[in-house]
Design a protein around this motif. Structure first.
Motif, PDB file in Angstrom:
ATOM      1  N   SER A  12       0.822  -1.216   0.000  1.00 11.63           N
ATOM      2  CA  SER A  12       0.000   0.000   0.000  1.00 11.63           C
ATOM      3  C   SER A  12       0.851   1.259   0.000  1.00 11.63           C
ATOM      4  CB  SER A  12      -0.929   0.008   1.223  1.00 11.63           C
ATOM      5  OG  SER A  12      -1.870  -1.025   1.126  1.00 11.63           O
ATOM      6  N   ILE A  13       1.912   1.261   0.810  1.00  8.82           N
ATOM      7  CA  ILE A  13       2.812   2.429   0.865  1.00  8.82           C
ATOM      8  C   ILE A  13       3.515   2.605  -0.474  1.00  8.82           C
ATOM      9  CG2 ILE A  13       4.884   3.394   1.951  1.00  8.82           C
ATOM     10  CD1 ILE A  13       4.008   1.816   4.513  1.00  8.82           C
ATOM     11  N   GLY A  14       3.992   1.491  -1.045  1.00 10.09           N
ATOM     12  CA  GLY A  14       4.657   1.547  -2.354  1.00 10.09           C
ATOM     13  C   GLY A  14       3.742   2.055  -3.441  1.00 10.09           C
ATOM     14  N   ASP A  15       2.471   1.595  -3.416  1.00  9.91           N
ATOM     15  CA  ASP A  15       1.475   2.049  -4.395  1.00  9.91           C
ATOM     16  C   ASP A  15       1.270   3.559  -4.296  1.00  9.91           C
ATOM     17  OD1 ASP A  15       1.197  -0.603  -4.962  1.00  9.91           O
ATOM     18  OD2 ASP A  15      -0.791  -0.828  -4.086  1.00  9.91           O
ATOM     19  N   ASP A  16       1.063   4.027  -3.061  1.00  8.77           N
ATOM     20  CA  ASP A  16       0.798   5.457  -2.842  1.00  8.77           C
ATOM     21  C   ASP A  16       1.982   6.316  -3.283  1.00  8.77           C
ATOM     22  OD1 ASP A  16      -1.686   4.836  -1.837  1.00  8.77           O
ATOM     23  OD2 ASP A  16      -1.089   4.980   0.266  1.00  8.77           O
ATOM     24  N   LEU A  17       3.195   5.892  -2.949  1.00  6.75           N
ATOM     25  CA  LEU A  17       4.396   6.655  -3.335  1.00  6.75           C
ATOM     26  C   LEU A  17       4.558   6.704  -4.854  1.00  6.75           C
ATOM     27  CD1 LEU A  17       7.091   5.554  -0.707  1.00  6.75           C
ATOM     28  CD2 LEU A  17       6.036   7.808  -0.953  1.00  6.75           C
ATOM     29  N   THR A  18       4.284   5.582  -5.511  1.00  2.00           N
ATOM     30  CA  THR A  18       4.409   5.529  -6.974  1.00  2.00           C
ATOM     31  C   THR A  18       3.416   6.475  -7.642  1.00  2.00           C
ATOM     32  OG1 THR A  18       5.148   3.225  -6.830  1.00  2.00           O
ATOM     33  CG2 THR A  18       4.432   4.000  -8.990  1.00  2.00           C
ATOM     34  N   VAL A  19       2.176   6.477  -7.153  1.00  2.00           N
ATOM     35  CA  VAL A  19       1.149   7.369  -7.717  1.00  2.00           C
ATOM     36  C   VAL A  19       1.514   8.835  -7.451  1.00  2.00           C
ATOM     37  CG1 VAL A  19      -1.273   8.091  -7.550  1.00  2.00           C
ATOM     38  CG2 VAL A  19      -0.705   5.661  -7.649  1.00  2.00           C
ATOM     39  N   PHE A  54      -6.809  -2.645   2.403  1.00  5.26           N
ATOM     40  CA  PHE A  54      -7.935  -3.498   2.025  1.00  5.26           C
ATOM     41  C   PHE A  54      -7.683  -4.260   0.722  1.00  5.26           C
ATOM     42  CE2 PHE A  54     -10.801  -0.327   4.405  1.00  5.26           C
ATOM     43  CZ  PHE A  54     -10.801  -1.113   5.541  1.00  5.26           C
ATOM     44  N   HIS A  55      -7.059  -3.590  -0.244  1.00  6.53           N
ATOM     45  CA  HIS A  55      -6.813  -4.191  -1.561  1.00  6.53           C
ATOM     46  C   HIS A  55      -8.090  -4.759  -2.175  1.00  6.53           C
ATOM     47  CE1 HIS A  55      -2.609  -4.390   0.119  1.00  6.53           C
ATOM     48  NE2 HIS A  55      -2.454  -3.727  -1.017  1.00  6.53           N
ATOM     49  N   THR A  56      -9.136  -3.941  -2.170  1.00  9.77           N
ATOM     50  CA  THR A  56     -10.413  -4.363  -2.752  1.00  9.77           C
ATOM     51  C   THR A  56     -10.288  -4.511  -4.266  1.00  9.77           C
ATOM     52  OG1 THR A  56     -11.142  -2.080  -3.080  1.00  9.77           O
ATOM     53  CG2 THR A  56     -11.692  -3.107  -0.964  1.00  9.77           C
ATOM     54  N   TYR A  57     -11.289  -5.149  -4.862  1.00  9.71           N
ATOM     55  CA  TYR A  57     -11.295  -5.272  -6.321  1.00  9.71           C
ATOM     56  C   TYR A  57     -11.317  -3.889  -6.976  1.00  9.71           C
ATOM     57  CZ  TYR A  57     -12.183 -10.308  -5.975  1.00  9.71           C
ATOM     58  OH  TYR A  57     -12.083 -11.645  -5.727  1.00  9.71           O
ATOM     59  N   GLU A  91     -13.925   2.531   0.404  1.00  6.42           N
ATOM     60  CA  GLU A  91     -12.981   2.325   1.519  1.00  6.42           C
ATOM     61  C   GLU A  91     -13.427   3.078   2.770  1.00  6.42           C
ATOM     62  OE1 GLU A  91      -8.907   2.070   1.219  1.00  6.42           O
ATOM     63  OE2 GLU A  91      -8.939   0.798  -0.558  1.00  6.42           O
ATOM     64  N   ILE A  92     -13.987   4.262   2.597  1.00  7.56           N
ATOM     65  CA  ILE A  92     -14.521   5.025   3.743  1.00  7.56           C
ATOM     66  C   ILE A  92     -15.633   4.218   4.422  1.00  7.56           C
ATOM     67  CG2 ILE A  92     -15.867   7.071   4.406  1.00  7.56           C
ATOM     68  CD1 ILE A  92     -14.223   8.603   2.222  1.00  7.56           C
ATOM     69  N   ILE A 129      -6.753  -7.166   5.966  1.00 10.19           N
ATOM     70  CA  ILE A 129      -6.132  -7.070   4.642  1.00 10.19           C
ATOM     71  C   ILE A 129      -6.972  -7.876   3.653  1.00 10.19           C
ATOM     72  CG2 ILE A 129      -3.795  -6.725   5.510  1.00 10.19           C
ATOM     73  CD1 ILE A 129      -3.225  -9.686   4.845  1.00 10.19           C
ATOM     74  N   ASN A 130      -6.810  -7.515   2.388  1.00 11.75           N
ATOM     75  CA  ASN A 130      -7.446  -8.241   1.282  1.00 11.75           C
ATOM     76  C   ASN A 130      -8.955  -8.416   1.458  1.00 11.75           C
ATOM     77  OD1 ASN A 130      -4.916  -8.471   0.041  1.00 11.75           O
ATOM     78  ND2 ASN A 130      -4.451 -10.318   1.195  1.00 11.75           N
ATOM     79  N   VAL A 131      -9.628  -7.296   1.650  1.00 12.84           N
ATOM     80  CA  VAL A 131     -11.091  -7.278   1.705  1.00 12.84           C
ATOM     81  C   VAL A 131     -11.575  -7.069   0.269  1.00 12.84           C
ATOM     82  CG1 VAL A 131     -13.115  -6.073   2.624  1.00 12.84           C
ATOM     83  CG2 VAL A 131     -11.033  -6.256   4.002  1.00 12.84           C
TER      84      VAL A 131
END
Length: 197
Positions: A68-75, A121-124, A165-166, A177-179
């Motif tokens: 999640s941190i890696g995803d956010d930093l990349t974006v 969460f890593h939702t669909y 997510e909210i 994780i992984n909801v």
């Protein structure tokens, strides 16, 4: 759990954290050519690490948070690059980006207040939003102008994903994780309710 696979997959994820400051340096020094290829590679590692984690059954809380941190930093680095290269485009659509930021801030605030940490969460919907965001950001550095249709699609899916997510933060009592998404959470709650009657 295969320990070797676990370390390799987390190393792939960690690459995005290590790459982010280097990407930032590249774009701030107008080195767009290298930046765009490394950004594309960062988004590729985002796609591959989750797939490998599920395939080799090495999904973990640590890996999910790292991802999640890696995803956010990349974006974030991709957006900084977009501002640098397509400043007029960003200014014309600043209101949409501000709305997204506000939704993200609300979601993060609620999660930290409730769970003591940000969500993973890593939702669909989150996975779909990440793919569309990645494709849009990457192509923005390979085409003379950003692709408007892809931009609006990314904005729309991301808005819906953040609202989901909210809601998930509000209805899930514990950090998970992984909801998959709201539908599956409600379906699961329904099954629990039906067994208790």
């Amino acid at each position: 759990m295969h320990k070797k696979s676990y370390y390799i997959i987390n190393a792939i994820t960690a690459y995005r954290l290590i790459a982010a400051p280097f990407l930032l340096i590249l774009i701030l020094n107008d080195n767009v050519e290298i930046f765009r290829w490394l950004l594309a590679f960062s988004f590729f590692t985002d796609a591959i690490d989750g797939f490998l984690a599920r395939k080799y059954k090495t999904v973990s809380r640590f890996g999910a948070r790292l991802d999640s941190i890696g995803d956010d930093l990349t974006v974030v680095v991709g957006l900084i690059g977009l501002i640098t290269v397509q400043k007029d485009f960003v200014l014309d659509h600043l209101y949409l980006l501000i709305i997204l930021f506000c939704l993200f801030a609300v979601q993060a605030f609620l999660a930290i207040r409730k769970y003591g940490k940000t969500t993973s969460f890593h939702t669909y919907l989150a996975k779909t939003a990440a793919v569309v965001q990645g494709v849009f950001l990457i192509l923005s550095f390979f085409f003379p102008e950003p692709l408007y249709l892809l931009f609006y699609l990314a904005i729309g899916i991301t808005m819906i994903e953040l609202v989901e997510e909210i809601i998930l933060v509000l209805i899930l009592p514990h950090w998970k994780i992984n909801v998959k998404g709201i539908y599956w959470v409600m379906k699961s709650k329904g099954k629990v309710g039906s067994t208790e009657k």
